[in-house]
Design a protein around this motif. Structure first.
Motif, PDB file in Angstrom:
ATOM      1  N   THR A 159       0.892  -1.133   0.016  1.00 53.76           N
ATOM      2  CA  THR A 159      -0.222  -0.022  -0.165  1.00 53.76           C
ATOM      3  C   THR A 159       0.869   1.388   0.163  1.00 53.76           C
ATOM      4  N   GLY A 160       0.308   2.396  -0.242  1.00 54.33           N
ATOM      5  CA  GLY A 160       0.926   3.667  -0.223  1.00 54.33           C
ATOM      6  C   GLY A 160       1.914   4.013   1.248  1.00 54.33           C
ATOM      7  N   ASP A 161       1.187   3.543   2.119  1.00 54.82           N
ATOM      8  CA  ASP A 161       1.734   3.738   3.620  1.00 54.82           C
ATOM      9  C   ASP A 161       3.020   2.948   3.816  1.00 54.82           C
ATOM     10  N   ASP A 162       3.426   1.883   2.859  1.00 56.63           N
ATOM     11  CA  ASP A 162       4.589   1.581   2.845  1.00 56.63           C
ATOM     12  C   ASP A 162       5.890   2.344   2.511  1.00 56.63           C
ATOM     13  N   VAL A 163       5.355   3.228   1.798  1.00 56.98           N
ATOM     14  CA  VAL A 163       6.458   3.965   1.022  1.00 56.98           C
ATOM     15  C   VAL A 163       6.409   5.405   1.513  1.00 56.98           C
ATOM     16  N   ALA A 164       5.291   5.757   1.932  1.00 57.90           N
ATOM     17  CA  ALA A 164       4.907   7.212   2.322  1.00 57.90           C
ATOM     18  C   ALA A 164       6.096   7.802   3.323  1.00 57.90           C
ATOM     19  N   ILE A 165       6.658   8.822   3.129  1.00 53.59           N
ATOM     20  CA  ILE A 165       7.658   9.347   4.038  1.00 53.59           C
ATOM     21  C   ILE A 165       7.316   9.649   5.138  1.00 53.59           C
ATOM     22  N   ALA A 166       5.949  10.074   5.489  1.00 54.02           N
ATOM     23  CA  ALA A 166       5.617  10.568   6.543  1.00 54.02           C
ATOM     24  C   ALA A 166       5.139   9.266   7.602  1.00 54.02           C
ATOM     25  N   PRO A 167       5.711   9.063   8.520  1.00 52.94           N
ATOM     26  CA  PRO A 167       5.566   7.625   9.246  1.00 52.94           C
ATOM     27  C   PRO A 167       4.057   7.788  10.072  1.00 52.94           C
ATOM     28  N   PRO A 168       3.592   6.527  10.373  1.00 44.07           N
ATOM     29  CA  PRO A 168       2.240   6.486  11.242  1.00 44.07           C
ATOM     30  C   PRO A 168       2.444   7.297  12.220  1.00 44.07           C
ATOM     31  N   VAL A 169       1.212   7.828  12.655  1.00 41.01           N
ATOM     32  CA  VAL A 169       1.099   8.949  13.923  1.00 41.01           C
ATOM     33  C   VAL A 169       1.720   8.201  15.067  1.00 41.01           C
ATOM     34  N   SER A 170       2.502   8.833  15.741  1.00 39.80           N
ATOM     35  CA  SER A 170       3.196   8.555  16.928  1.00 39.80           C
ATOM     36  C   SER A 170       2.321   8.556  18.004  1.00 39.80           C
ATOM     37  N   ASP A 171       2.741   8.130  19.325  1.00 40.17           N
ATOM     38  CA  ASP A 171       1.701   8.170  20.440  1.00 40.17           C
ATOM     39  C   ASP A 171       2.075   9.745  20.980  1.00 40.17           C
ATOM     40  N   GLY A 172       3.401  10.160  20.721  1.00 41.77           N
ATOM     41  CA  GLY A 172       3.679  11.805  21.123  1.00 41.77           C
ATOM     42  C   GLY A 172       2.710  12.457  20.222  1.00 41.77           C
ATOM     43  N   ASP A 173       2.541  12.292  18.912  1.00 41.86           N
ATOM     44  CA  ASP A 173       1.655  13.141  17.976  1.00 41.86           C
ATOM     45  C   ASP A 173       0.297  12.992  18.384  1.00 41.86           C
ATOM     46  N   ASN A 174      -0.266  11.734  18.698  1.00 46.92           N
ATOM     47  CA  ASN A 174      -1.510  11.796  19.111  1.00 46.92           C
ATOM     48  C   ASN A 174      -1.643  12.490  20.394  1.00 46.92           C
ATOM     49  N   ALA A 175      -0.724  12.312  21.344  1.00 43.90           N
ATOM     50  CA  ALA A 175      -0.782  13.229  22.673  1.00 43.90           C
ATOM     51  C   ALA A 175      -1.134  14.662  22.327  1.00 43.90           C
ATOM     52  N   VAL A 176      -0.177  15.010  21.492  1.00 38.87           N
ATOM     53  CA  VAL A 176      -0.291  16.573  21.131  1.00 38.87           C
ATOM     54  C   VAL A 176      -1.822  16.755  20.269  1.00 38.87           C
ATOM     55  N   ILE A 177      -2.090  16.123  19.814  1.00 35.94           N
ATOM     56  CA  ILE A 177      -3.609  16.303  19.101  1.00 35.94           C
ATOM     57  C   ILE A 177      -4.606  16.246  20.460  1.00 35.94           C
ATOM     58  N   VAL A 178      -4.410  15.181  20.891  1.00 34.26           N
ATOM     59  CA  VAL A 178      -5.464  15.310  22.513  1.00 34.26           C
ATOM     60  C   VAL A 178      -5.615  16.498  23.022  1.00 34.26           C
ATOM     61  N   ILE A 179      -4.169  16.818  23.374  1.00 32.45           N
ATOM     62  CA  ILE A 179      -4.053  18.431  24.169  1.00 32.45           C
ATOM     63  C   ILE A 179      -4.472  19.433  23.294  1.00 32.45           C
ATOM     64  N   GLY A 180      -3.867  19.513  22.149  1.00 31.37           N
ATOM     65  CA  GLY A 180      -4.361  20.829  21.474  1.00 31.37           C
ATOM     66  C   GLY A 180      -5.992  20.904  21.112  1.00 31.37           C
ATOM     67  N   VAL A 181      -6.532  19.857  20.743  1.00 31.04           N
ATOM     68  CA  VAL A 181      -7.731  19.872  20.441  1.00 31.04           C
ATOM     69  C   VAL A 181      -8.931  19.498  21.607  1.00 31.04           C
ATOM     70  N   GLY A 182      -8.478  18.322  22.200  1.00 35.52           N
ATOM     71  CA  GLY A 182      -9.462  18.076  23.392  1.00 35.52           C
ATOM     72  C   GLY A 182      -9.258  19.188  24.437  1.00 35.52           C
ATOM     73  N   VAL A 183      -8.214  19.245  25.059  1.00 38.15           N
ATOM     74  CA  VAL A 183      -8.226  20.485  26.038  1.00 38.15           C
ATOM     75  C   VAL A 183      -8.536  21.713  25.724  1.00 38.15           C
ATOM     76  N   ILE A 184      -7.780  22.057  24.785  1.00 31.31           N
ATOM     77  CA  ILE A 184      -8.156  23.743  24.528  1.00 31.31           C
ATOM     78  C   ILE A 184      -9.606  23.785  23.680  1.00 31.31           C
ATOM     79  N   GLY A 185      -9.983  22.785  23.009  1.00 36.27           N
ATOM     80  CA  GLY A 185     -11.452  22.663  22.568  1.00 36.27           C
ATOM     81  C   GLY A 185     -12.532  22.737  23.471  1.00 36.27           C
ATOM     82  N   GLY A 186     -12.037  21.839  24.415  1.00 36.95           N
ATOM     83  CA  GLY A 186     -12.951  21.863  25.691  1.00 36.95           C
ATOM     84  C   GLY A 186     -13.308  23.096  26.464  1.00 36.95           C
TER      85      GLY A 186
END
Length: 894
Positions: A754-781
């Motif tokens: 699949t395209g994910d096997d060669v895409a330069i952007a790796p899968p979303v890491s735990d750190g990226d997910n954490a920042v998304i949760v903080i940026g969207v969840g906490v501030i959005g709340g």
């Protein structure tokens, strides 16, 4: 004459009130009396308007908690350091410097230096080992290398030499040390599977899986809680590592009685200035104490720097959002009392007394809210810390951090409250008593001043201009310009709120009046008579929609565009993966010789560091890259070459460049480009091709052999395979490929590519997910909470209006329907305006970086719209049903 009458009236009122002073000719007494009068007014007003101030306390307390929580995690990140595990038994570690720097002279300024951490391990020349071993106070110096290893059942482990076991305080539990290349010592966790001394074990390190004899098992001393280890003889480990002239690090055991500082000085005196590796200018560091962990997790501090930059940016946005919400809420609370303030001014209260009373009220309310918010910042900060903490970089909580974070959040939020409240009341307090008498009966204060209009227009122009600048930038500059554009436009909407409200009513007022009947007429007339109130209601909704849309759409836009390019470039139909240990170069050769395979190429992932300037400032950018094999590349990948030839992508002096990056660097086929490889090695490869699919495949493509010697582990992450079945044949050679890879042991898998096997952007890491949760969840709340508190404040302030409507015959259902229509108007208008505000920077961001329109999954937008609608209903309908108790919507109204 009017001025003198006003002054006389004021003096008369002050004379009647003994708390205001004896006479005007006694300035000290007047000032003392004025303060007592202000304190009296503040106390009475706090008791009278406790419901309105409760909404302010909620918004201010939440802002203090949020700002304090960001201060908490940023402070924790600043003192975080990688843990010491592997080198727990070493008194010092000698390693190459992992930082790279770039100095340039900005326009009209002194030279500045940018620094960045290298993504791959920088190594030392083996000759440094002898120098360290001869230093005073050194009892033992051990070369430490590591290789990824997987067991026969696919479990990952780390291969090390037996002499380096002392650095982690490993001791033999059973058996003996390995004596030749066929023997190994197993970590106790690996030996628990039943591998006793004398038994055989299958391991894969570099090449096909081999069978080794277990000569012994080892247990780790204190601190040895890293990944499982397999110990080889030192010659065997050196051969497996693949870089015989270089070593990862040197562990040092000191002689008894040698202090840490003395050991550091003695080793530093014999060390060369440079690591000794050709084409590398890395310095040499002596690490002791907690610094030893930096030699274990080479990219931990780089990840910390990235997180600090991201959290600092989000934290700055949070502070601006918090101040905007607090200013809006305070201003609305003051404007709802305009009639009361004007009446006090008309009966002789001085401007200073009114401003002081309002300032005292706001100060007390903000102090109480800051105290509550500061307390709440600690558990919220701990929750955010738990999301960001990782094994390579655990986040500590020193004793001083919770009180410091709580204090920072409280002060940053509480200090502006008093001047904001006094400024909001300025239009009333500066009126003359005679004019204030008329203002006391007015429906709404006068229109916003010219300064506010001018500031709003300027910020709107600045936001649109910043979005335009983003289309001409790339990387972090484009993201920063787009983020600045969003914030500028949100503040512009807040400043131009009354005029925006008129536009909204001009578009939606007539349809609402026609569709809603009597209730629609009442809702439209109420909104038209109070455009400032409508603007205040719209501001938090626009804020939450714009902010959350920008945060949620940025990632999916880039991922979607990168995924499309990677899928368009992919020609392989199968992919082989090797688990945590990866696949050695020989796996690709074995696959190519398999019947039914037309092409196969290994893909090695790494990163390079590019020195550049942005607006004259020196910038070091880490860019992920792919190392590929030219043989079979055309059959597995098509980057869409626009110039040059990818068949020339061989050797150690070649590179292919993405079209946008080639344009920015002004290079083409035949030119050279200066880069630093992942371990800091300076290279200037010749450009052999320019291609279009840079977003999906990365901005640089290297020959695999050019990167293999400069990565921490030279293992292919995947092998791309093109088969005859992929070319249209009915045959399916997948089974043959699995059989060809069977000698490489467990953990090897073959599946559809699949395209994910060669895409330069790796899968979303735990750190990226954490920042998304903080940026969207906490501030959005927080923004949603601001919506509820602001609308509740507005609704509570309309109790007199509701009573009057009930007294003149408006039914309860009509009044409820009016509130529903007003809620729908505010929600719909806020969603539309917020979406428009977000679309401007998102479009600029997407066009500049991805060349596409912004993308937000419909489900995400539906969640945003639903959350905003629920918050608006909670802030309007619930207080509206109880505002004034039974006298408003109940039976006894009137």
């Amino acid at each position: 004459m009017r001025r003198r009458r006003g002054t006389a009236a004021q003096e008369s009122a002050e004379a009647r009130n003994r708390g205001t002073g004896a006479a005007a000719r006694e300035p000290l007494g007047v000032r003392q009396g004025s303060r007592r009068a202000s304190a009296f007014l503040a106390r009475r007003s706090l008791a009278t308007h406790r419901r309105a101030w409760a909404a302010v306390i909620v918004a201010t307390g939440a802002a203090a908690a949020l700002v304090g929580a960001f201060a908490f995690v940023i402070g924790s990140l600043l003192v975080a350091a990688p843990p010491v595990q592997r080198y727990a038994g070493a008194d010092a570690v000698v390693a190459a410097d992992q930082k790279v720097s770039y100095t340039a002279k900005p326009w009209g300024s002194e030279p500045r230096t940018a620094t960045a951490y290298l993504p791959e391990r920088a190594r030392l020349d083996r000759s440094v080992l002898a120098a360290v071993a001869g230093a005073d106070g050194v009892a033992r110096a051990v070369a430490d290398d590591s290789v990824p290893v997987s067991t026969g059942d696919g479990r990952p482990a780390v291969g090390r030499s037996w002499p380096s076991a002392v650095l982690t305080r490993y001791e033999l539990a059973r058996g003996r040390a390995p004596r030749d290349a066929t023997e190994v010592v197993l970590d106790g966790s690996l030996a628990a599977g039943g591998h006793a001394p004398g038994e055989r074990v299958v391991l894969r390190a570099d090449g096909t899986a081999r069978t080794y004899t277990v000569s012994g098992t080892a247990r780790a001393g204190h601190g040895g809680d890293g990944p499982p280890a397999v110990f080889f003889t030192e010659p065997r480990l050196t051969a497996l590592a693949g870089h015989p002239g270089r070593i990862d690090a040197i562990g040092v055991v000191a002689e008894p009685g040698v202090s840490r500082d003395a050991l550091r000085d003695a080793i530093g005196a014999v060390l060369p200035e440079r690591s000794g590796v050709p084409d590398s200018d890395r310095g040499v560091r002596v690490l002791t104490g907690a610094e030893r962990g930096e030699a274990e997790h080479v990219d931990a501090l780089g990840a910390r720097g990235d997180q600090l930059a991201l959290l600092g940016s989000i934290g700055g946005t949070v502070l601006m959002v918090a101040l905007l919400v607090i200013a809006s809420t305070l201003s609305q609370a003051i404007h709802q009392r305009s009639g009361e303030l004007a009446l006090l001014r008309a009966v002789g209260a001085s401007p200073r007394q009114l401003r002081s009373a309002i300032g005292r009220e706001a100060g007390r309310v903000s102090a109480a809210a800051a105290l509550l918010g500061g307390i709440g910042a600690v558990p919220l900060g701990l929750a955010m810390r738990s999301l960001l903490s990782t094994d390579p970089l655990p986040l500590p909580v020193p004793w001083w951090l919770p009180p410091a974070a709580a204090l920072a959040g409280g002060l940053l939020v509480a200090l502006p409250a008093r001047p904001v409240a006094m400024l909001a009341a300025r239009s009333i307090t500066r009126l003359r008593p005679a004019a204030a008498l008329g203002a006391a009966t007015a429906d709404e204060p006068s229109e916003p001043g010219r300064f506010r209009d001018v500031a709003g227009v300027v910020l709107a122009f600045a936001g649109i201009s910043s979005a335009g600048v983003a289309t001409t930038q790339s990387g972090q500059a484009a993201g920063a310009a787009a983020s600045g554009a969003a914030m500028s436009l949100v503040i512009a909407v807040a400043l131009l709120g009354p005029r925006v409200s008129r536009i909204v009513l001009g578009v939606l007022g007539r349809p609402m009046r026609k569709a809603g009947g009597v209730s629609g007429f009442l809702a439209e007339r109420a909104a038209s008579a109070h455009t400032r109130r409508l603007a205040t209601a719209l501001t938090p909704i626009v804020l939450v929609v714009a902010f959350v849309c920008v945060q949620l759409a940025s990632g999916p836009t880039m991922e979607r565009a990168a995924g499309r390019q990677a899928s368009a470039a992919l020609r392989a139909d199968l992919v082989a993966t090797g688990g945590g240990a990866g696949l050695p170069a020989g796996a690709a050769r074995a696959v190519r010789e398999t019947p039914g395979v037309t092409a196969a190429t290994g893909v090695l992932r790494s990163a390079v560091v590019l020195a550049d300037r942005q607006a004259g400032e020196p910038v070091l950018t880490r860019l992920p890259v792919l190392g590929v094999e030219a043989r079979g590349l055309s059959g597995t990948l098509d980057p869409r070459v626009t110039a040059g030839d990818l068949d020339r992508l061989t050797g150690r002096d070649a590179v292919a460049v993405g079209a946008d990056r080639a344009k920015s660097l002004d290079v083409g086929p035949g030119d050279r480009v200066a880069l630093r490889l992942g371990d800091g090695t300076r290279v200037e490869p010749r450009v052999v091709a320019v291609y279009e699919h840079a977003l999906g495949l990365g901005e640089f493509l290297f020959p695999r052999e050019a990167l293999a010697g400069h990565v921490s582990a030279a293992r292919n992450q995947v092998v791309l395979i093109r088969t005859e079945a992929g070319s249209g044949s009915a045959a399916d050679p997948a089974a043959a490929v699995r059989q060809a890879l069977a000698p490489y042991g467990g953990g090897v898998a073959v599946r559809a590519a699949t395209g994910d096997d060669v895409a330069i952007a790796p899968p979303v890491s735990d750190g990226d997910n954490a920042v998304i949760v903080i940026g969207v969840g906490v501030i959005g709340g927080f923004a949603l909470l601001a919506v509820v508190s602001t609308l509740a404040l507005i609704t509570i302030g309309r109790r007199g209006e509701f009573r009057l409507l009930r007294m003149v015959g408006t039914g309860r259902r009509q009044l409820r329907r009016m509130l529903v229509l007003e809620t729908g108007l505010v929600t719909f208008a806020g969603l539309v305006i917020g979406t428009a505000v977000a679309a401007v920077p998102l479009t600029a961001f997407a066009v500049s970086l991805a060349g596409t329109a912004p993308y937000l999954p419909p489900v995400h937008y539906a969640v945003i719209a639903g959350a905003v609608a629920l918050a608006a209903a909670a802030g309007t309908l619930v207080p509206g049903a109880s505002a004034g108790g039974r006298f408003v919507l109940g039976r006894r109204a009137g």
